[in-house]
Scaffold this motif. Structure first.
Motif, PDB file in Angstrom:
ATOM      1  N   ASN A  54       0.871  -1.200   0.086  1.00  0.00           N
ATOM      2  CA  ASN A  54      -0.110   0.010  -0.021  1.00  0.00           C
ATOM      3  C   ASN A  54       0.826   1.348  -0.175  1.00  0.00           C
ATOM      4  O   ASN A  54       0.394   2.454   0.623  1.00  0.00           O
ATOM      5  CB  ASN A  54      -0.961  -0.020   1.268  1.00  0.00           C
ATOM      6  N   THR A  60       2.906   7.708  -2.387  1.00  0.00           N
ATOM      7  CA  THR A  60       2.623   6.462  -3.106  1.00  0.00           C
ATOM      8  C   THR A  60       1.356   5.450  -2.544  1.00  0.00           C
ATOM      9  O   THR A  60       1.299   4.568  -2.682  1.00  0.00           O
ATOM     10  CB  THR A  60       4.081   5.662  -3.179  1.00  0.00           C
ATOM     11  N   GLY A  62      -1.933   3.667  -1.830  1.00  0.00           N
ATOM     12  CA  GLY A  62      -2.572   3.056  -2.886  1.00  0.00           C
ATOM     13  C   GLY A  62      -1.956   2.397  -4.086  1.00  0.00           C
ATOM     14  O   GLY A  62      -2.652   2.087  -4.932  1.00  0.00           O
ATOM     15  N   ILE A  63      -0.794   2.336  -3.906  1.00  0.00           N
ATOM     16  CA  ILE A  63       0.181   1.591  -5.076  1.00  0.00           C
ATOM     17  C   ILE A  63       1.130   0.763  -4.297  1.00  0.00           C
ATOM     18  O   ILE A  63       1.757   0.900  -3.330  1.00  0.00           O
ATOM     19  CB  ILE A  63       1.084   2.838  -5.820  1.00  0.00           C
ATOM     20  N   CYS A  65       4.216  -1.037  -4.340  1.00  0.00           N
ATOM     21  CA  CYS A  65       5.639  -0.834  -4.755  1.00  0.00           C
ATOM     22  C   CYS A  65       6.672  -1.748  -4.304  1.00  0.00           C
ATOM     23  O   CYS A  65       6.615  -2.492  -3.493  1.00  0.00           O
ATOM     24  CB  CYS A  65       5.997   0.649  -4.098  1.00  0.00           C
ATOM     25  N   GLY A 104       6.404   1.792  -8.841  1.00  0.00           N
ATOM     26  CA  GLY A 104       5.000   1.225  -8.478  1.00  0.00           C
ATOM     27  C   GLY A 104       4.818  -0.184  -9.528  1.00  0.00           C
ATOM     28  O   GLY A 104       5.108   0.002 -10.584  1.00  0.00           O
ATOM     29  N   SER A 106       1.444  -1.697  -9.260  1.00  0.00           N
ATOM     30  CA  SER A 106       0.114  -1.736  -9.801  1.00  0.00           C
ATOM     31  C   SER A 106      -0.732  -0.841  -8.412  1.00  0.00           C
ATOM     32  O   SER A 106      -0.232  -0.713  -7.593  1.00  0.00           O
ATOM     33  CB  SER A 106      -0.252  -3.087  -9.722  1.00  0.00           C
ATOM     34  N   LYS A 107      -1.827  -0.601  -8.865  1.00  0.00           N
ATOM     35  CA  LYS A 107      -2.773   0.028  -7.980  1.00  0.00           C
ATOM     36  C   LYS A 107      -3.220  -1.164  -6.909  1.00  0.00           C
ATOM     37  O   LYS A 107      -3.205  -2.179  -7.315  1.00  0.00           O
ATOM     38  CB  LYS A 107      -4.094   0.572  -8.434  1.00  0.00           C
ATOM     39  N   THR A 108      -3.007  -0.780  -5.710  1.00  0.00           N
ATOM     40  CA  THR A 108      -3.058  -1.585  -4.680  1.00  0.00           C
ATOM     41  C   THR A 108      -4.592  -2.607  -4.854  1.00  0.00           C
ATOM     42  O   THR A 108      -4.763  -3.607  -4.664  1.00  0.00           O
ATOM     43  CB  THR A 108      -3.173  -1.098  -3.011  1.00  0.00           C
ATOM     44  N   SER A 109      -5.707  -1.742  -5.374  1.00  0.00           N
ATOM     45  CA  SER A 109      -6.804  -2.202  -5.257  1.00  0.00           C
ATOM     46  C   SER A 109      -6.926  -3.494  -6.410  1.00  0.00           C
ATOM     47  O   SER A 109      -7.949  -4.075  -6.441  1.00  0.00           O
ATOM     48  CB  SER A 109      -7.909  -0.976  -5.795  1.00  0.00           C
ATOM     49  N   LYS A 110      -6.039  -3.284  -7.473  1.00  0.00           N
ATOM     50  CA  LYS A 110      -6.092  -4.266  -8.278  1.00  0.00           C
ATOM     51  C   LYS A 110      -4.935  -5.228  -8.210  1.00  0.00           C
ATOM     52  O   LYS A 110      -4.908  -6.273  -8.842  1.00  0.00           O
ATOM     53  CB  LYS A 110      -5.822  -3.546  -9.873  1.00  0.00           C
TER      54      LYS A 110
END
Length: 256
Positions: A54, A60, A62-63, A65, A104, A106-110
């Protein structure tokens, strides 16, 4: 004189469990780290990978890493040409000469529903090279223990220049210097006939000059001989043990 430079190839697969990363999905700056891998024992250069599901800071958040970190050890300088790969997602990123740098994924949500995971694991591959500059005067400690059958040497007792040699050893995994030991029960040339000699054969590899401090020992015969030799080419240097007759005399204890 220029410092010694060695190039170490890296091809390491590192695995993180999805369940362990998922626990940190909503954390602030939470991370998992790999074990620490040694690049070069001689220089003590090491590295590890860190995953932040996260983000690693507010920018950063929400991403997901990933960062790579290494320890310099006693190296003078390190040039790296490394790539971090996620082969399951056909994703790769070059981190040339970037210690502590990351990117990064990916987005954390994906992230957790993506192709980055396979069979519940995130697999990171580290590929490339470390080019490490080391200070002058590097020391490579080495040792070898060689057992020889008396019957094998006895067969060469009357030969001219007959010998046995040990297997070839690497001085270090970080060097292409190699060595082996040779023994001539009846000398290696006419001037040494009737005498037993033992030699250290040194292969310099990419080095041009090596100073070797060597100790030959045969414990059963209480024999020990130290010598210091400078090698500027691949060759053998040795020492006189005793006469061939004394070598095979059981009272002298060379064989047991």
């Amino acid at each position: 004189m220029e410092p010694s430079i060695i190039t170490i190839p890296i091809d390491q697969e590192i695995k993180f469990k999805k369940i362990d990363l998922h626990i940190l999905r909503d954390s602030e700056n939470g991370y998992l780290e790999s074990q620490i891998y040694t690049v070069c024992n001689l220089s003590n250069v090491k590295y590890y990978i860190r995953i932040c599901p996260n983000g690693c800071d507010d920018e950063t958040r929400g991403i997901a890493c990933i960062t790579m970190h290494w320890f310099k050890g006693n190296a003078i300088n390190i040039d790296s040409d490394l790539m971090l790969c996620f082969e399951s997602a056909n994703f790769h990123k070059n981190l040339k000469n970037q210690n502590g740098a990351g990117f990064g994924i990916s987005k954390t949500s994906k992230f957790f529903d993506s192709k980055f995971f396979a069979n519940g694991e995130l697999i990171v591959k580290v590929k490339g090279t470390f080019k490490i500059s080391l200070p002058l005067g590097i020391k490579y400690p080495f040792s070898a223990h060689w057992k020889i059958k008396e019957s094998d040497l006895e067969a060469l007792k009357s030969s001219n220049n007959g010998y046995l040699k040990s297997k070839r050893f690497n001085v270090s995994s970080d060097s292409d210097i190699k060595y082996y030991v040779m023994i001539y029960p009846n000398g290696n040339k006419d001037a040494y006939r009737g005498k037993t000699w033992v030699f250290l054969q040194l292969q310099l590899g990419s080095e041009t000059k090596i100073k070797a401090d060597v100790n030959f020992s045969i414990d059963s015969a209480l024999f020990s001989h130290r010598m210091t030799q400078v090698f500027e080419k691949s060759e053998g240097r040795g020492t006189f043990l005793c006469s061939t007759e004394d070598f095979f005399d059981p009272e002298n204890g060379y064989f047991r």
